[in-house]
Design an enzyme around this catalytic site. Structure first.
Site, PDB file in Angstrom:
ATOM      1  N   GLY A 205       5.639   1.631  -1.587  1.00 27.42           N
ATOM      2  CA  GLY A 205       4.498   0.899  -1.238  1.00 27.42           C
ATOM      3  C   GLY A 205       4.783  -0.591  -1.610  1.00 27.42           C
ATOM      4  O   GLY A 205       5.640  -1.025  -1.970  1.00 27.42           O
ATOM      5  N   ASN A 206       3.476  -1.038  -1.578  1.00 29.52           N
ATOM      6  CA  ASN A 206       3.382  -2.492  -1.941  1.00 29.52           C
ATOM      7  C   ASN A 206       2.171  -2.617  -2.739  1.00 29.52           C
ATOM      8  O   ASN A 206       1.355  -1.876  -2.865  1.00 29.52           O
ATOM      9  CB  ASN A 206       3.440  -3.480  -0.767  1.00 29.52           C
ATOM     10  CG  ASN A 206       2.219  -3.141   0.105  1.00 29.52           C
ATOM     11  OD1 ASN A 206       1.079  -3.521  -0.143  1.00 29.52           O
ATOM     12  ND2 ASN A 206       2.620  -2.548   1.270  1.00 29.52           N
ATOM     13  N   ARG A 207       1.908  -3.866  -3.291  1.00 24.46           N
ATOM     14  CA  ARG A 207       0.708  -4.102  -4.553  1.00 24.46           C
ATOM     15  C   ARG A 207      -0.493  -4.583  -3.731  1.00 24.46           C
ATOM     16  O   ARG A 207      -1.268  -5.074  -4.326  1.00 24.46           O
ATOM     17  CB  ARG A 207       1.256  -5.181  -5.386  1.00 24.46           C
ATOM     18  CG  ARG A 207       2.428  -4.238  -6.364  1.00 24.46           C
ATOM     19  CD  ARG A 207       3.035  -5.174  -7.447  1.00 24.46           C
ATOM     20  NE  ARG A 207       1.909  -6.195  -8.258  1.00 24.46           N
ATOM     21  CZ  ARG A 207       1.908  -7.502  -8.196  1.00 24.46           C
ATOM     22  NH1 ARG A 207       2.928  -8.012  -7.575  1.00 24.46           N
ATOM     23  NH2 ARG A 207       0.966  -8.136  -8.564  1.00 24.46           N
ATOM     24  N   SER A 208      -0.524  -4.657  -2.344  1.00 26.04           N
ATOM     25  CA  SER A 208      -1.692  -5.031  -1.892  1.00 26.04           C
ATOM     26  C   SER A 208      -2.961  -4.191  -2.250  1.00 26.04           C
ATOM     27  O   SER A 208      -3.035  -2.884  -2.106  1.00 26.04           O
ATOM     28  CB  SER A 208      -1.699  -5.090  -0.374  1.00 26.04           C
ATOM     29  OG  SER A 208      -2.813  -5.284   0.477  1.00 26.04           O
ATOM     30  N   ALA A 272      -0.995  -5.206   4.435  1.00 28.61           N
ATOM     31  CA  ALA A 272       0.380  -5.412   4.303  1.00 28.61           C
ATOM     32  C   ALA A 272       0.957  -4.085   4.632  1.00 28.61           C
ATOM     33  O   ALA A 272       1.082  -3.042   4.120  1.00 28.61           O
ATOM     34  CB  ALA A 272       0.688  -5.494   2.634  1.00 28.61           C
TER      35      ALA A 272
END
Ligand code: CTP
Length: 399
Positions: A205-208, A272
């Site tokens: 995943g990502n940190r959005s 994102a």
């Protein structure tokens, strides 16, 4: 903006102490501010404080200034009414049109834009009575700012914390500038970050956090648009009044975007999106290997939702992409944005810098907006809500 006659209504909650900063910011911006405080508000903040900061007498008692019919005059003269904090009780009174105190009379006697900043405990905010009252207010064109999720009065935290004074002021001034300029428009916003499962317990995943996208949804809603928010793993509560569709992965996001974009006048792709997903998703937890100190993951490419959307659009629709870049040099950042917009084919690209400490989790943002020719059409710097309003101004002004 010309100086406005602003009424700041203060009701009786602990966040009343922050209302002093709302008054202060409006006064320093050159506006003529008249405080209308409920008697309970004055249990939290002193009348001399409010009079000194607002530079005007404070109105509380319905039976003062009767000779000048003050209980209606104050509302009639207002260009803008801001209620901060708006307690559950005050929200209920406004929703049912009650005129039992000075604030109720002022609101009923006014045709100015009204902006309210709710503040209460999470349970009260989520209570169906409050939810219904907020919907009533919103359907009447009243703008709602917040509440935020964060520390509440005691040691507890949750949704219900009043928005920061600068956000309230930004939203209030935007309400006057744009009162309902997006009425009749349909806006689709994607927010958050997609997660691609490796197995039932892990993902890439990502940190959005979704904060900027949710702020765009909030701003569009306040300006009268009908808003659909596709949220991918949001860390912030979506505004009451948007139609929320929750998704997890990029493929789910793609399906939802394709279905919803058909009727949208504006699509803002703030999410994102993971460019790759695991080629295989294990159906049970991947076990630690004893025979090797490395583990290889095979990834396959995800579809580019924005590019497909831009190439297949069938009508006069505005499509806005976001570019998350870690580049620190401003001119290189712009070049990356220019290359990205020509690759994606959208109408505008909002370029924002992200990194270990900037971008995703922050409540503030700095962005550059370019058009499809790669020309810089504007920039914004401030709270994510004020940045959201600026983006909407820029993209609709260009039409
Ligand atoms: N986007 C998309 N589908 C993808 C990847 C990105 O729709 N598979 C959208 C995002 O929602 C955003 C824009 O494209 O509006 C740019 O996303 P970004 O991650 O900055 O760009 P990428 O295309 O992924 O390029 P790179 O990772 O190389 O910077």
């Amino acid at each position: 903006m010309a100086a406005l006659n602003v009424v700041v209504g203060i009701s009786g909650g602990i966040a009343a102490y922050k209302a002093v900063s709302v008054v202060r910011e409006l006064v320093l911006a050159g506006h003529d501010v008249h405080v209308v405080a409920t008697s309970n508000a004055l249990r939290f903040v002193g009348l001399p404080t409010l009079e000194a900061i607002s530079r005007n007498p404070v109105n509380t008692d319905l039976y003062e200034g009767v000779d000048e019919v003050r209980h209606v005059a104050v509302g009639q003269a207002a260009d803008l009414i801001v209620v901060a904090p708006a307690t559950a009780h005050t929200i209920a009174k406004i929703a049912t049109g009650q005129a039992s105190d000075f604030l109720g009379n002022t609101i009923l006697a006014s045709t100015a834009p009204i902006v309210i900043a709710p503040a209460m405990h999470t349970e009260m905010w989520q209570n169906p009575a409050t939810v219904a009252n907020i919907e009533t207010l919103r359907s009447r064109g009243i703008h709602i700012v917040g509440p935020e999720t964060g520390q509440l009065t005691g040691s507890d935290s949750g949704q219900g914390r009043m928005s920061e004074p600068s956000d309230i002021v930004a939203a209030a001034l935007a309400a006057v500038a744009s009162s309902h300029d997006l009425a009749g428009r349909t806006v689709l916003v994607t927010a958050g970050g997609t997660r691609e499962p490796l197995d039932p317990v892990r993902f890439i995943g990502n940190r959005s956090s979704g904060k900027q996208g949710v702020a765009v949804a909030n701003a569009a809603l306040a300006r009268g648009a009908s808003v659909t928010l596709i949220g991918a793993n949001l860390e912030v509560a979506p505004p009451v009044g948007v139609r929320l569709i929750e998704v997890g992965t990029t493929l789910e996001l793609q399906t939802a975007v394709e279905a919803e974009a058909v009727t949208a006048d504006l699509v803002v792709m703030a999410a994102a999106v993971a460019d790759y997903r695991p080629a295989e998703t294990a159906q049970s937890k991947i076990k630690k290997r004893s025979d090797s100190r490395t583990l290889e993951l095979r990834l396959e490419e995800n579809p580019d939702i924005l590019r497909t959307l831009s190439s297949h659009r069938s009508r006069d629709q505005i499509i806005v992409g976001f570019a998350a870049e870690t580049e620190t040099d401003d001119s290189v950042l712009l070049q990356l944005g220019q290359a990205k917009i020509s690759r994606k084919g959208c109408d505008f690209l909002v370029i924002n810098r992200v990194g270990w400490t900037e971008g995703f989790a922050s409540d503030r943002n700095t962005v550059i907006v370019i058009n499809k020719l790669g020309d810089r059409v504007g920039e914004a710097n401030g709270s994510k809500l004020s940045v959201a309003h600026r983006i909407l101004d820029l993209v609709f002004a260009a039409r």
